[in-house]
Enzyme design. Structure first.
Site, PDB file in Angstrom:
ATOM      1  N   LYS A   1     -33.458  10.363 -15.408  1.00 41.07           N
ATOM      2  CA  LYS A   1     -32.675  11.594 -15.601  1.00 41.07           C
ATOM      3  C   LYS A   1     -33.596  12.817 -15.560  1.00 41.07           C
ATOM      4  CE  LYS A   1     -32.826  11.845 -20.604  1.00 41.07           C
ATOM      5  NZ  LYS A   1     -32.235  11.939 -21.895  1.00 41.07           N
TER       6      LYS A   1
ATOM      7  N   LYS B   1     -36.833  17.407 -19.781  1.00 41.14           N
ATOM      8  CA  LYS B   1     -37.920  18.306 -20.159  1.00 41.14           C
ATOM      9  C   LYS B   1     -39.224  17.560 -20.339  1.00 41.14           C
ATOM     10  CE  LYS B   1     -35.030  19.933 -23.300  1.00 41.14           C
ATOM     11  NZ  LYS B   1     -34.163  20.764 -24.143  1.00 41.14           N
TER      12      LYS B   1
ATOM     13  N   LYS C   1     -38.174   6.050 -26.136  1.00 44.78           N
ATOM     14  CA  LYS C   1     -39.197   6.995 -26.609  1.00 44.78           C
ATOM     15  C   LYS C   1     -40.292   6.311 -27.415  1.00 44.78           C
ATOM     16  CE  LYS C   1     -36.985  11.456 -26.373  1.00 44.78           C
ATOM     17  NZ  LYS C   1     -36.572  12.679 -27.069  1.00 44.78           N
TER      18      LYS C   1
HETATM   19  P1  TYM Z   1     -31.165  17.367 -25.383  1.00 44.38           P
HETATM   20  O1  TYM Z   1     -31.820  18.546 -25.985  1.00 44.38           O
HETATM   21  O2  TYM Z   1     -32.019  16.317 -24.745  1.00 44.38           O
HETATM   22  O3  TYM Z   1     -30.127  17.842 -24.277  1.00 44.38           O
HETATM   23  C1  TYM Z   1     -29.134  18.847 -24.522  1.00 44.38           C
HETATM   24  C2  TYM Z   1     -27.856  18.498 -23.767  1.00 44.38           C
HETATM   25  O4  TYM Z   1     -28.122  18.390 -22.364  1.00 44.38           O
HETATM   26  C3  TYM Z   1     -27.664  17.129 -21.877  1.00 44.38           C
HETATM   27  N1  TYM Z   1     -28.580  16.664 -20.815  1.00 44.38           N
HETATM   28  C4  TYM Z   1     -28.185  16.236 -19.601  1.00 44.38           C
HETATM   29  N2  TYM Z   1     -26.970  16.107 -19.053  1.00 44.38           N
HETATM   30  C5  TYM Z   1     -26.907  15.655 -17.768  1.00 44.38           C
HETATM   31  N3  TYM Z   1     -28.010  15.305 -17.044  1.00 44.38           N
HETATM   32  C6  TYM Z   1     -29.259  15.419 -17.572  1.00 44.38           C
HETATM   33  N4  TYM Z   1     -30.328  15.102 -16.841  1.00 44.38           N
HETATM   34  C7  TYM Z   1     -29.389  15.896 -18.908  1.00 44.38           C
HETATM   35  N5  TYM Z   1     -30.456  16.121 -19.732  1.00 44.38           N
HETATM   36  C8  TYM Z   1     -29.942  16.584 -20.897  1.00 44.38           C
HETATM   37  C9  TYM Z   1     -27.698  16.201 -23.078  1.00 44.38           C
HETATM   38  O5  TYM Z   1     -26.809  15.119 -22.920  1.00 44.38           O
HETATM   39  C10 TYM Z   1     -27.276  17.136 -24.199  1.00 44.38           C
HETATM   40  O6  TYM Z   1     -25.861  17.234 -24.268  1.00 44.38           O
HETATM   41  N6  TYM Z   1     -30.021  14.614 -29.419  1.00 44.38           N
HETATM   42  C11 TYM Z   1     -29.597  15.743 -28.579  1.00 44.38           C
HETATM   43  C12 TYM Z   1     -29.431  17.026 -29.356  1.00 44.38           C
HETATM   44  C13 TYM Z   1     -28.501  16.911 -30.512  1.00 44.38           C
HETATM   45  C14 TYM Z   1     -27.086  16.856 -30.456  1.00 44.38           C
HETATM   46  C15 TYM Z   1     -26.674  16.769 -31.826  1.00 44.38           C
HETATM   47  C16 TYM Z   1     -26.149  16.853 -29.434  1.00 44.38           C
HETATM   48  C17 TYM Z   1     -28.883  16.871 -31.815  1.00 44.38           C
HETATM   49  N7  TYM Z   1     -27.791  16.785 -32.612  1.00 44.38           N
HETATM   50  C18 TYM Z   1     -25.332  16.697 -32.159  1.00 44.38           C
HETATM   51  C19 TYM Z   1     -24.806  16.771 -29.779  1.00 44.38           C
HETATM   52  C20 TYM Z   1     -24.399  16.699 -31.121  1.00 44.38           C
HETATM   53  C21 TYM Z   1     -30.649  15.986 -27.528  1.00 44.38           C
HETATM   54  O7  TYM Z   1     -31.789  15.676 -27.691  1.00 44.38           O
HETATM   55  O8  TYM Z   1     -30.175  16.684 -26.431  1.00 44.38           O
END
Ligand code: TYM
Length: 339
Positions: free
Chosen positions: A201, A204, A115
């Site tokens: 991947k 968004k 990023k």
């Molecule tokens: P975020 O918002 O990017 O994504 C939310 C969840 O969706 C999963 N995910 C995917 N899984 C499979 N294939 C994909 N293409 C894909 N895109 C997204 C992510 O792995 C995630 O589980 N940093 C985290 C949010 C967060 C979090 C936490 C998660 C903040 N604090 C504590 C777990 C525990 C994030 O940006 O996820």
């Protein structure tokens, strides 16, 4: 069992989020709350400010994401559903853990490297310390299990390292302050890839909406996106080994498998030898059939701002309560005097 996970409210819920994480959130809620476990699911709005953002959009996206999660099956009466901004203990614990996290650990985070790109000097401090906040999110509630997609595994490993070092440095062996959380990653849907590029991947932040299926897409849009999905000219193989080196084909078959529950072998036995002309409409139909009920609930719910705010308030009240013991123990372990 303490199950904790979060999602950034940065826009639409897409198929990667759903198959990689949210479906597991619902399954774990259904299984574990009945047996006395606790599930905490939150919107990582504090994480969202690590990138440039429009404040009014963040507020709207936060409410929309609550509607999306409830539409997918998160039940605010059984799970604790809230946003970080209403539970200041997340930000407090992050600061307390900043003394334990090492800059060398943060420098190795691939999400930070991706990023920030070539513009490290211009990246926000929040983007850099983002994984420490993520560690605080789960350690605050003594999480035992964290359902996430593969891309969050490294952040969870960091959370374990921080917990371990803190326990070693500031707690006795028989009374650790933090529980080491285990990531729960779905085997068939760990990493759903972009429909336009099998090496990226589904995300968004991809500028092309054609790269992802959104919960809000209607049947026509889903069909169009699947039809236009990138493939190669070879026919579909009859065995799983034939997907090696064919990232786009593997992704589409993987999505089919995750959505239908059918094994990759069974799918290939049925479609093997044919082109994608027959497979793609079947995949689109499956997606429409499974996503439509959630999309319909979402359309109804998203307009009801009063109900959505009430859900978040109720969840935050419970989360604040649950956060108190760990936060107090952390202050005390560090020798911080609080009267
Ligand atoms: P975020 O918002 O990017 O994504 C939310 C969840 O969706 C999963 N995910 C995917 N899984 C499979 N294939 C994909 N293409 C894909 N895109 C997204 C992510 O792995 C995630 O589980 N940093 C985290 C949010 C967060 C979090 C936490 C998660 C903040 N604090 C504590 C777990 C525990 C994030 O940006 O996820």
């Amino acid at each position: 069992m303490r199950i904790v996970s979060g999602i950034q409210p940065t826009g639409n819920l897409h198929l990667g989020n759903y198959l990689g994480a949210i479906r597991n959130w619902v399954a774990m809620q259904d299984e574990w709350t009945a047996k006395g476990g606790t599930c905490l699911y939150f919107l990582a709005d504090l994480h969202a400010i690590s990138m440039p953002h429009v404040p009014a959009d963040l507020a709207a996206n936060t409410r929309e994401m609550v509607a999306a999660l409830v539409s997918c099956g998160i039940d605010p009466d059984r799970s604790i559903l809230f946003n970080q901004a209403q539970v200041p203990a997340h930000a407090e614990l992050q600061w307390l853990l900043n003394g334990t996290a090492r800059t060398g650990w943060l420098n190795r985070m691939t999400q930070w490297k991706d990023k920030a790109g070539k513009n490290r000097e211009g990246a926000s401090v929040a983007l850099y310390t983002y994984p420490v906040l993520q560690a605080a999110d789960v350690l605050l509630y003594q999480a035992t299990h964290v359902p996430v997609g593969e891309d969050q595994k490294q952040h969870l490993e960091l959370a374990r390292d921080i917990a371990q070092k803190f326990n070693n440095d500031f707690a006795s062996e028989d009374a650790p302050v933090f529980t080491l959380p285990d990531p729960i990653i779905p085997p068939q849907a760990a990493r759903i890839m972009s429909l336009r590029d099998g090496s990226a991947k589904m995300s968004k932040s991809d500028p092309s909406d054609m790269s992802r299926i959104n919960l809000t897409d209607d049947a026509d849009m889903i069909l169009q996106k699947v039809k236009k999905a990138k493939t190669d000219p070879e026919p579909i193989p009859s065995e799983a080994a034939g997907l090696d080196g064919r990232a786009e084909a593997r992704n589409l078959v993987g999505i089919y498998s995750a959505m239908s529950g059918e094994s990759v072998d069974d799918i290939l036995a049925r479609f093997g030898g044919q082109g994608f002309g027959a497979f793609k409409p079947a995949l689109a139909e499956l997606l429409v059939e499974q996503l439509a009920p959630m999309a319909a609930r979402y359309r109804d719910l998203r307009e009801d701002r009063t109900a959505l705010d009430a859900i978040l308030r109720k969840g935050a009240d419970k989360a604040r309560e649950l956060a108190i013991p760990t936060l107090n123990a952390t202050y005390a372990a560090l020798g911080l005097v609080r009267g």
